[in-house]
Write a protein that holds these residues in place. Structure first.
Motif, short mmCIF file in Angstrom:
data_model
loop_
_atom_site.label_atom_id
_atom_site.label_comp_id
_atom_site.label_asym_id
_atom_site.label_seq_id
_atom_site.Cartn_x
_atom_site.Cartn_y
_atom_site.Cartn_z
N GLN A 47 0.82 -1.22 0.00
CA GLN A 47 0.00 0.00 0.00
C GLN A 47 0.85 1.26 0.00
O GLN A 47 1.93 1.29 0.59
CB GLN A 47 -0.89 0.02 1.24
N PRO A 48 0.36 2.34 -0.65
CA PRO A 48 1.03 3.64 -0.51
C PRO A 48 0.99 4.11 0.94
O PRO A 48 0.12 3.68 1.72
CB PRO A 48 0.19 4.56 -1.41
N LYS A 49 1.90 4.99 1.29
CA LYS A 49 1.94 5.54 2.64
C LYS A 49 0.61 6.21 2.98
O LYS A 49 0.05 6.92 2.17
CB LYS A 49 3.09 6.54 2.75
N SER A 50 0.11 5.95 4.18
CA SER A 50 -1.13 6.53 4.72
C SER A 50 -2.40 5.86 4.20
O SER A 50 -3.49 6.19 4.64
CB SER A 50 -1.23 8.05 4.47
N LEU A 51 -2.26 4.93 3.25
CA LEU A 51 -3.46 4.23 2.80
C LEU A 51 -3.79 3.13 3.80
O LEU A 51 -2.91 2.42 4.28
CB LEU A 51 -3.26 3.63 1.41
N SER A 52 -5.06 3.00 4.13
CA SER A 52 -5.48 1.97 5.07
C SER A 52 -6.85 1.43 4.66
O SER A 52 -7.62 2.11 3.99
CB SER A 52 -5.54 2.54 6.50
N GLN A 53 -7.11 0.22 5.08
CA GLN A 53 -8.41 -0.38 4.82
C GLN A 53 -9.32 -0.17 6.01
O GLN A 53 -8.86 -0.04 7.15
CB GLN A 53 -8.27 -1.87 4.51
N ASN A 54 -10.61 -0.14 5.75
CA ASN A 54 -11.59 0.00 6.83
C ASN A 54 -12.82 -0.82 6.48
O ASN A 54 -13.10 -1.08 5.31
CB ASN A 54 -11.96 1.48 7.02
N LEU A 203 -2.78 -4.11 -9.00
CA LEU A 203 -4.21 -3.87 -9.19
C LEU A 203 -4.46 -2.77 -10.22
O LEU A 203 -5.43 -2.82 -10.99
CB LEU A 203 -4.82 -3.50 -7.84
N PHE A 204 -3.56 -1.76 -10.25
CA PHE A 204 -3.69 -0.62 -11.17
C PHE A 204 -2.59 -0.68 -12.22
O PHE A 204 -1.52 -1.26 -12.00
CB PHE A 204 -3.59 0.71 -10.41
N ASN A 205 -2.82 0.00 -13.35
CA ASN A 205 -1.77 0.13 -14.35
C ASN A 205 -0.90 1.35 -14.06
O ASN A 205 -1.08 2.02 -13.03
CB ASN A 205 -2.37 0.19 -15.76
N ILE A 215 0.85 3.68 -8.00
CA ILE A 215 0.14 2.90 -6.98
C ILE A 215 0.34 1.43 -7.31
O ILE A 215 -0.37 0.85 -8.14
CB ILE A 215 -1.36 3.26 -6.95
N ASP A 216 1.32 0.84 -6.68
CA ASP A 216 1.77 -0.51 -7.06
C ASP A 216 1.17 -1.57 -6.13
O ASP A 216 1.85 -2.51 -5.73
CB ASP A 216 3.30 -0.57 -7.04
N MET A 217 -0.10 -1.42 -5.78
CA MET A 217 -0.74 -2.35 -4.87
C MET A 217 -1.12 -3.65 -5.57
O MET A 217 -1.47 -3.65 -6.75
CB MET A 217 -2.03 -1.75 -4.29
N ASN A 218 -1.08 -4.73 -4.82
CA ASN A 218 -1.69 -5.97 -5.28
C ASN A 218 -2.57 -6.52 -4.15
O ASN A 218 -2.71 -5.89 -3.11
CB ASN A 218 -0.65 -6.98 -5.76
N THR A 219 -3.15 -7.69 -4.37
CA THR A 219 -4.16 -8.18 -3.44
C THR A 219 -3.77 -9.52 -2.84
O THR A 219 -3.11 -10.35 -3.47
CB THR A 219 -5.53 -8.30 -4.12
#
Length: 229
Positions: A47-54, A203-205, A215-219
């Protein structure tokens, strides 16, 4: 969602009922676990810095896998199939449309209150598995370890936001990668199996970025998988 949870809870009892109704005819060319249904808890990694799930990010998948035994005992096989999955991710990444037809990404801070902020997708999946189990032609309850690769095509995605910036709904955001692929593992006994699915690509291109940083997130999806027939 209530109907989905009801079906999931019913599958274990359905599998047990099949074992109780064992025929006197032994099928020496039997196949196992050709239908599956699962429910997962979806996590975002890298996750990018400061990104969080809720909240609770839920996934649901079902499909058919052709079981193809590769040894005489038929407890080792290859499985190839097709399935459907839907996934949701509740988090604080705000996605909005810019004036040029592209998209802007930012992290919602504590002063930006919201009641809903999520993206979701629907996927056609092709699972490929290497399967090992302790099954026999007459044993319907056995241990299994199934591992493999799952390739998916995201044919629909949705972004929804409700908060102090109003209501936002975006459909089929082009910055989401259409193709997803990852590693899977299912381990368990009888009908109940722990399941893991880790996506290897983002998840994103490359178009999706925050202040120029991709945004180099994966799942990562963790949950339960139920196999029948």
């Amino acid at each position: 969602m209530k109907k989905i949870l009801f079906l999931i809870l019913c599958f274990p009892w359905f599998g047990m009922a099949q074992g109780d109704g064992l025929s006197s005819t032994v099928d020496s060319l039997y196949r196992e676990d050709q239908f599956y249904v699962g429910v997962t808890y979806n996590l975002l990694s890298n996750q990018p810095k400061s990104l969080s799930q809720n909240g609770f990010s839920l996934g649901f998948n079902l499909g058919f896998i052709r079981d193809m035994p590769i040894n005489k005992r038929r407890n080792v096989s290859i499985g190839l199939g097709i399935g459907y999955a839907t996934n949701s991710f509740n988090q604080n990444l705000l996605i909005t449309k810019d004036g040029a037809g592209g998209y802007t990404y930012s992290i919602l801070n504590d002063s930006q209150t919201f009641t809903k902020n999520k993206f979701s997708n629907q996927v056609v999946e092709v699972p490929l598995e290497f399967r090992w189990r302790t099954s026999t032609p007459t044993d319907y309850a056995f241990w299994r370890i199934y591992t493999g690769l799952r390739v998916g095509y995201v044919f629909h995605n949705t972004v929804k936001y409700s908060g102090n910036q109003g209501d936002i709904k975006l459909i089929n955001v082009s910055d989401f990668n259409k193709f997803q692929y990852g590693l899977t593992l299912s381990v368990g006994y009888n009908t109940w199996n722990l399941h893991l699915n880790y996506n290897l690509n983002a998840l994103f291109n490359d178009q999706a970025n925050i202040d120029g940083i991709p945004i180099d997130m994966n799942t990562l999806k963790l949950g339960l998988m139920f196999f029948i027939l």
